[in-house]
Design a protein around this motif. Structure first.
Motif, PDB file in Angstrom:
ATOM      1  N   UNK A  76      -7.661 -14.034   6.070  1.00 46.77           N
ATOM      2  CA  UNK A  76      -6.654 -13.947   5.005  1.00 46.77           C
ATOM      3  C   UNK A  76      -5.611 -15.060   5.121  1.00 46.77           C
ATOM      4  N   UNK A  77      -5.246 -15.415   6.333  1.00 46.89           N
ATOM      5  CA  UNK A  77      -4.297 -16.511   6.524  1.00 46.89           C
ATOM      6  C   UNK A  77      -4.882 -17.826   6.014  1.00 46.89           C
ATOM      7  N   UNK A  78      -6.139 -18.090   6.358  1.00 46.79           N
ATOM      8  CA  UNK A  78      -6.793 -19.323   5.910  1.00 46.79           C
ATOM      9  C   UNK A  78      -6.936 -19.321   4.386  1.00 46.79           C
ATOM     10  N   UNK A 130      -3.861 -12.644  -6.893  1.00 50.28           N
ATOM     11  CA  UNK A 130      -3.715 -11.183  -6.878  1.00 50.28           C
ATOM     12  C   UNK A 130      -4.798 -10.551  -6.003  1.00 50.28           C
ATOM     13  N   UNK A 131      -6.015 -11.088  -6.075  1.00 47.62           N
ATOM     14  CA  UNK A 131      -7.090 -10.568  -5.221  1.00 47.62           C
ATOM     15  C   UNK A 131      -6.747 -10.764  -3.742  1.00 47.62           C
ATOM     16  N   UNK A 132      -6.187 -11.905  -3.396  1.00 49.38           N
ATOM     17  CA  UNK A 132      -5.771 -12.142  -2.013  1.00 49.38           C
ATOM     18  C   UNK A 132      -4.667 -11.170  -1.590  1.00 49.38           C
ATOM     19  N   UNK A 133      -3.744 -10.928  -2.483  1.00 48.77           N
ATOM     20  CA  UNK A 133      -2.660  -9.983  -2.188  1.00 48.77           C
ATOM     21  C   UNK A 133      -3.217  -8.587  -1.932  1.00 48.77           C
ATOM     22  N   UNK A 134      -4.114  -8.146  -2.784  1.00 45.28           N
ATOM     23  CA  UNK A 134      -4.676  -6.805  -2.646  1.00 45.28           C
ATOM     24  C   UNK A 134      -5.657  -6.687  -1.479  1.00 45.28           C
ATOM     25  N   UNK A 135      -6.240  -7.803  -1.057  1.00 47.58           N
ATOM     26  CA  UNK A 135      -7.189  -7.771   0.059  1.00 47.58           C
ATOM     27  C   UNK A 135      -6.532  -7.267   1.333  1.00 47.58           C
ATOM     28  N   UNK A 136      -5.262  -7.506   1.476  1.00 44.44           N
ATOM     29  CA  UNK A 136      -4.556  -7.041   2.669  1.00 44.44           C
ATOM     30  C   UNK A 136      -4.445  -5.518   2.697  1.00 44.44           C
ATOM     31  N   UNK A 188     -18.132  -8.673   2.150  1.00 39.83           N
ATOM     32  CA  UNK A 188     -18.650  -8.009   0.947  1.00 39.83           C
ATOM     33  C   UNK A 188     -17.525  -7.252   0.244  1.00 39.83           C
ATOM     34  N   UNK A 189     -16.658  -6.598   0.995  1.00 43.11           N
ATOM     35  CA  UNK A 189     -15.520  -5.881   0.403  1.00 43.11           C
ATOM     36  C   UNK A 189     -14.593  -6.842  -0.320  1.00 43.11           C
ATOM     37  N   UNK A 190     -14.336  -8.003   0.290  1.00 43.88           N
ATOM     38  CA  UNK A 190     -13.456  -8.980  -0.349  1.00 43.88           C
ATOM     39  C   UNK A 190     -14.083  -9.529  -1.624  1.00 43.88           C
ATOM     40  N   UNK A 191     -15.372  -9.832  -1.580  1.00 41.04           N
ATOM     41  CA  UNK A 191     -16.057 -10.354  -2.778  1.00 41.04           C
ATOM     42  C   UNK A 191     -16.053  -9.304  -3.886  1.00 41.04           C
ATOM     43  N   UNK A 192     -16.292  -8.038  -3.523  1.00 41.42           N
ATOM     44  CA  UNK A 192     -16.264  -6.963  -4.533  1.00 41.42           C
ATOM     45  C   UNK A 192     -14.859  -6.836  -5.133  1.00 41.42           C
ATOM     46  N   UNK A 240     -10.906  -7.575  -9.471  1.00 42.34           N
ATOM     47  CA  UNK A 240      -9.513  -7.917  -9.774  1.00 42.34           C
ATOM     48  C   UNK A 240      -9.398  -9.158 -10.648  1.00 42.34           C
ATOM     49  N   UNK A 241     -10.179 -10.189 -10.349  1.00 45.35           N
ATOM     50  CA  UNK A 241     -10.032 -11.457 -11.056  1.00 45.35           C
ATOM     51  C   UNK A 241     -10.153 -11.315 -12.577  1.00 45.35           C
ATOM     52  N   UNK A 242     -11.193 -10.651 -13.112  1.00 46.66           N
ATOM     53  CA  UNK A 242     -11.273 -10.545 -14.569  1.00 46.66           C
ATOM     54  C   UNK A 242     -10.139  -9.712 -15.170  1.00 46.66           C
ATOM     55  N   UNK A 243      -9.700  -8.690 -14.438  1.00 47.77           N
ATOM     56  CA  UNK A 243      -8.603  -7.865 -14.959  1.00 47.77           C
ATOM     57  C   UNK A 243      -7.344  -8.705 -15.103  1.00 47.77           C
ATOM     58  N   UNK A 244      -7.044  -9.515 -14.114  1.00 48.24           N
ATOM     59  CA  UNK A 244      -5.850 -10.367 -14.176  1.00 48.24           C
ATOM     60  C   UNK A 244      -6.037 -11.463 -15.223  1.00 48.24           C
ATOM     61  N   UNK A 245      -7.187 -12.118 -15.217  1.00 51.13           N
ATOM     62  CA  UNK A 245      -7.436 -13.234 -16.136  1.00 51.13           C
ATOM     63  C   UNK A 245      -7.299 -12.794 -17.594  1.00 51.13           C
ATOM     64  N   UNK A 246      -7.983 -11.707 -17.957  1.00 53.55           N
ATOM     65  CA  UNK A 246      -7.940 -11.259 -19.345  1.00 53.55           C
ATOM     66  C   UNK A 246      -6.702 -10.408 -19.631  1.00 53.55           C
ATOM     67  N   UNK A 247      -6.196  -9.734 -18.608  1.00 49.41           N
ATOM     68  CA  UNK A 247      -5.000  -8.914 -18.784  1.00 49.41           C
ATOM     69  C   UNK A 247      -3.766  -9.736 -19.099  1.00 49.41           C
ATOM     70  N   UNK A 248      -3.634 -10.902 -18.479  1.00 48.34           N
ATOM     71  CA  UNK A 248      -2.489 -11.760 -18.788  1.00 48.34           C
ATOM     72  C   UNK A 248      -2.516 -12.202 -20.244  1.00 48.34           C
ATOM     73  N   UNK A 249      -3.673 -12.598 -20.715  1.00 49.86           N
ATOM     74  CA  UNK A 249      -3.809 -13.027 -22.122  1.00 49.86           C
ATOM     75  C   UNK A 249      -3.429 -11.885 -23.062  1.00 49.86           C
TER      76      UNK A 249
END
Length: 139
Positions: A14-16, A61-67, A82-86, A91-100
């Protein structure tokens, strides 16, 4: 207390990833300042920057929630990745389309055509004043 501490490899990952995330975020901020600093940007340039910014936000946002993933989901390297990729795929599509959607519903739709036209004229006037193509006389 040690039951709550996640594995060392997960914390390092997560740091990297968070450090790497700063690069596209810095690029977005530099492009935003550059684009707006030049005056009124073209609609195409604004759209490209908006898409890039929304994409970067989704990753952030996905990085934030991964913690917040439970320790059991990240106890082993394979399961953690696998958990991080899932999480990223959810999260990514929700944020991407949710902002619009949020911008359209809260800012654009409530405004009238008159207000949007006034904003366009105001931006053109501001740009003209900034490059000294018009002067305002003291009266």
């Amino acid at each position: 207390m040690t039951d709550l501490i996640k594995p060392f490899w997960w914390r390092c990952l997560l740091l990297v990833l968070a450090t790497l995330y700063l690069l596209p975020e810095a690029i977005f901020n530099a492009q935003l300042v550059s684009l707006v600093g030049l005056g009124t940007p073209s609609a195409e340039d604004l759209e490209h920057l908006e898409l890039y910014g929304r994409a970067v936000s989704g990753v952030g946002v996905a990085l934030l929630l991964a913690d917040f993933l439970p320790k059991a989901m990240v106890a082993k390297v394979g399961r953690g990745i696998i958990s991080f990729i899932a999480l990223l795929c959810l999260v990514w599509p929700v944020v991407f389309f949710g902002q619009k959607y949020a911008i359209e519903k809260t800012l654009i739709e409530p405004s009238t055509a008159e207000q949007r036209q006034f904003a366009t004229y105001s931006a053109a006037l501001r740009d003209a004043l900034a490059i000294n193509s018009i002067k305002v006389n003291d009266s």
